[in-house]
Design a protein around this motif. Structure first.
Motif, PDB file in Angstrom:
ATOM      1  N   ALA A  57       0.826  -1.209   0.000  1.00 23.19           N
ATOM      2  CA  ALA A  57       0.000   0.000   0.000  1.00 23.19           C
ATOM      3  C   ALA A  57       0.861   1.260   0.000  1.00 23.19           C
ATOM      4  O   ALA A  57       0.483   2.289  -0.574  1.00 23.19           O
ATOM      5  CB  ALA A  57      -0.927   0.001   1.211  1.00 23.19           C
ATOM      6  N   ASP A  58       2.052   1.172   0.626  1.00 26.50           N
ATOM      7  CA  ASP A  58       2.969   2.311   0.683  1.00 26.50           C
ATOM      8  C   ASP A  58       3.870   2.406  -0.545  1.00 26.50           C
ATOM      9  O   ASP A  58       4.714   3.303  -0.634  1.00 26.50           O
ATOM     10  CB  ASP A  58       3.847   2.217   1.935  1.00 26.50           C
ATOM     11  CG  ASP A  58       3.055   2.486   3.214  1.00 26.50           C
ATOM     12  OD1 ASP A  58       1.971   3.090   3.108  1.00 26.50           O
ATOM     13  OD2 ASP A  58       3.525   2.085   4.297  1.00 26.50           O
ATOM     14  N   GLY A  59       3.728   1.446  -1.462  1.00 31.39           N
ATOM     15  CA  GLY A  59       4.535   1.477  -2.674  1.00 31.39           C
ATOM     16  C   GLY A  59       5.876   0.789  -2.562  1.00 31.39           C
ATOM     17  O   GLY A  59       6.688   0.846  -3.493  1.00 31.39           O
ATOM     18  N   ASP A  60       6.128   0.129  -1.425  1.00 32.42           N
ATOM     19  CA  ASP A  60       7.398  -0.583  -1.240  1.00 32.42           C
ATOM     20  C   ASP A  60       7.225  -2.018  -1.734  1.00 32.42           C
ATOM     21  O   ASP A  60       7.024  -2.951  -0.958  1.00 32.42           O
ATOM     22  CB  ASP A  60       7.800  -0.565   0.236  1.00 32.42           C
ATOM     23  CG  ASP A  60       9.168  -1.205   0.480  1.00 32.42           C
ATOM     24  OD1 ASP A  60       9.772  -1.724  -0.486  1.00 32.42           O
ATOM     25  OD2 ASP A  60       9.628  -1.204   1.644  1.00 32.42           O
ATOM     26  N   ARG A  61       7.331  -2.207  -3.036  1.00 30.24           N
ATOM     27  CA  ARG A  61       7.071  -3.514  -3.624  1.00 30.24           C
ATOM     28  C   ARG A  61       8.163  -4.523  -3.274  1.00 30.24           C
ATOM     29  O   ARG A  61       7.882  -5.700  -3.043  1.00 30.24           O
ATOM     30  CB  ARG A  61       6.914  -3.382  -5.142  1.00 30.24           C
ATOM     31  CG  ARG A  61       5.756  -2.466  -5.537  1.00 30.24           C
ATOM     32  CD  ARG A  61       5.591  -2.363  -7.038  1.00 30.24           C
ATOM     33  NE  ARG A  61       5.113  -3.608  -7.621  1.00 30.24           N
ATOM     34  CZ  ARG A  61       3.841  -3.974  -7.643  1.00 30.24           C
ATOM     35  NH1 ARG A  61       2.909  -3.204  -7.088  1.00 30.24           N
ATOM     36  NH2 ARG A  61       3.484  -5.105  -8.212  1.00 30.24           N
ATOM     37  N   ALA A  62       9.406  -4.062  -3.221  1.00 30.38           N
ATOM     38  CA  ALA A  62      10.501  -4.974  -2.863  1.00 30.38           C
ATOM     39  C   ALA A  62      10.336  -5.460  -1.427  1.00 30.38           C
ATOM     40  O   ALA A  62      10.517  -6.647  -1.133  1.00 30.38           O
ATOM     41  CB  ALA A  62      11.843  -4.273  -3.043  1.00 30.38           C
ATOM     42  N   GLY A  63       9.984  -4.557  -0.525  1.00 32.47           N
ATOM     43  CA  GLY A  63       9.778  -4.942   0.865  1.00 32.47           C
ATOM     44  C   GLY A  63       8.601  -5.878   1.028  1.00 32.47           C
ATOM     45  O   GLY A  63       8.646  -6.830   1.811  1.00 32.47           O
ATOM     46  N   ALA A  64       7.526  -5.624   0.268  1.00 29.15           N
ATOM     47  CA  ALA A  64       6.346  -6.490   0.330  1.00 29.15           C
ATOM     48  C   ALA A  64       6.679  -7.890  -0.161  1.00 29.15           C
ATOM     49  O   ALA A  64       6.267  -8.891   0.432  1.00 29.15           O
ATOM     50  CB  ALA A  64       5.218  -5.891  -0.504  1.00 29.15           C
ATOM     51  N   SER A  65       7.440  -7.971  -1.237  1.00 33.11           N
ATOM     52  CA  SER A  65       7.826  -9.277  -1.777  1.00 33.11           C
ATOM     53  C   SER A  65       8.678 -10.048  -0.778  1.00 33.11           C
ATOM     54  O   SER A  65       8.483 -11.250  -0.561  1.00 33.11           O
ATOM     55  CB  SER A  65       8.593  -9.091  -3.089  1.00 33.11           C
ATOM     56  OG  SER A  65       9.008 -10.337  -3.602  1.00 33.11           O
ATOM     57  N   ASP A  66       9.614  -9.353  -0.137  1.00 32.65           N
ATOM     58  CA  ASP A  66      10.474 -10.015   0.842  1.00 32.65           C
ATOM     59  C   ASP A  66       9.667 -10.508   2.040  1.00 32.65           C
ATOM     60  O   ASP A  66       9.934 -11.584   2.579  1.00 32.65           O
ATOM     61  CB  ASP A  66      11.566  -9.053   1.308  1.00 32.65           C
ATOM     62  CG  ASP A  66      12.581  -9.744   2.205  1.00 32.65           C
ATOM     63  OD1 ASP A  66      13.242 -10.684   1.736  1.00 32.65           O
ATOM     64  OD2 ASP A  66      12.702  -9.351   3.387  1.00 32.65           O
ATOM     65  N   ALA A  67       8.659  -9.735   2.442  1.00 29.21           N
ATOM     66  CA  ALA A  67       7.833 -10.143   3.583  1.00 29.21           C
ATOM     67  C   ALA A  67       7.053 -11.417   3.272  1.00 29.21           C
ATOM     68  O   ALA A  67       6.905 -12.295   4.131  1.00 29.21           O
ATOM     69  CB  ALA A  67       6.880  -9.009   3.973  1.00 29.21           C
ATOM     70  N   THR A  68       6.556 -11.544   2.042  1.00 28.09           N
ATOM     71  CA  THR A  68       5.819 -12.763   1.692  1.00 28.09           C
ATOM     72  C   THR A  68       6.740 -13.974   1.616  1.00 28.09           C
ATOM     73  O   THR A  68       6.311 -15.099   1.875  1.00 28.09           O
ATOM     74  CB  THR A  68       5.084 -12.612   0.344  1.00 28.09           C
ATOM     75  OG1 THR A  68       6.040 -12.397  -0.702  1.00 28.09           O
ATOM     76  CG2 THR A  68       4.098 -11.464   0.369  1.00 28.09           C
ATOM     77  N   ASP A  69       8.003 -13.742   1.285  1.00 30.39           N
ATOM     78  CA  ASP A  69       8.946 -14.860   1.185  1.00 30.39           C
ATOM     79  C   ASP A  69       9.162 -15.558   2.523  1.00 30.39           C
ATOM     80  O   ASP A  69       9.616 -16.704   2.563  1.00 30.39           O
ATOM     81  CB  ASP A  69      10.299 -14.371   0.650  1.00 30.39           C
ATOM     82  CG  ASP A  69      10.272 -14.135  -0.849  1.00 30.39           C
ATOM     83  OD1 ASP A  69       9.317 -14.606  -1.503  1.00 30.39           O
ATOM     84  OD2 ASP A  69      11.192 -13.474  -1.363  1.00 30.39           O
TER      85      ASP A  69
END
Length: 234
Positions: free
Chosen positions: A125-137
């Protein structure tokens, strides 16, 4: 204080060149058949030719380049068949791990995974796509560590280096990350219900979906690279 041991673990110039070239080959930035000259790489990466020569030999050992007498190195790269095979194997291995993890995960581990999924959604939601991807990993890491066996973990580790590089390509597909977060949440819901069969099915579906997007992005990258080469030669 830097010790002799820590110095010995620091990456060498050859290590750095190897990592850059391997990443570019696996992400299809370099096309199969593309020449990699020592002079060209030296100019690009601003290093001497000796570490490049060493890196190219390592890449040849991993079957990513072929060194031809009097011609130098050319990219062997990876094919759509290689990608398909790697993800199909991951489907089977991580599906089994998810089934086992549904029985073995502690309540605290499940709570941790739910927290990471909330973080992923907030980062997206904040636009941090790399961080979001890492969190799902984190879900993959926990499922494998809890539900995997030592041999299974070694097999997945051998595939991860390839598929994680390609995963970056998949994220270029519109709405890929949004779908991925939804799919991870579906796996997690099955784990919370202790439903091993459903957890395995959801994990397999998620990896199959990733494969579809990776192949699409990989083929688009190949077409784009081929177009660039063609334009340059006209």
């Amino acid at each position: 204080m830097e010790t002799a041991a820590s110095k010995s673990l620091a990456p060498t110039a050859s290590d750095r060149v190897f990592a850059v070239l391997k990443s570019r080959i696996l992400s299809a930035e370099y096309s199969p058949g593309q020449p990699l000259t020592e002079l060209g790489v030296a100019d690009d990466l601003k290093v001497s030719r000796t570490p490049i020569r060493e890196a190219l030999r390592r890449l040849e050992h991993e079957h990513l380049v072929q060194i031809l007498p009097r011609k130098g190195a050319i990219v062997v790269g990876i094919s759509a068949e290689d990608i398909n095979e790697a993800y199909l194997i991951r489907q089977a291995l991580e599906g089994i791990s998810a089934r086992r993890a549904a029985e073995l995960l502690s309540d605290s581990a499940l709570a941790h995974l739910q927290e990471r999924m909330a973080v992923a959604s907030a980062m997206l939601a904040d636009g941090d796509r790399a961080g979001a991807s890492d969190a799902t990993d984190e879900l993959h890491r926990v499922v494998l560590s809890v539900g995997g066996t030592p041999r299974l973990l070694r097999m997945v580790a051998n595939l991860k280096e390839l598929t994680e590089r390609l995963h970056e390509l998949a994220l270029l597909v519109p709405n890929r990350l949004e779908r991925s977060i939804e799919q991870h949440q579906e796996v997690l819901e099955a784990l919370k219900l202790r439903d091993g069969e459903e957890a395995e099915r959801r994990m397999r579906e998620h990896i199959a979906s990733t494969l579809t997007d990776v192949l699409a992005a990989f083929r688009n990258r190949q077409v784009g690279t081929a177009g660039s080469v063609s334009t340059a030669s006209d």
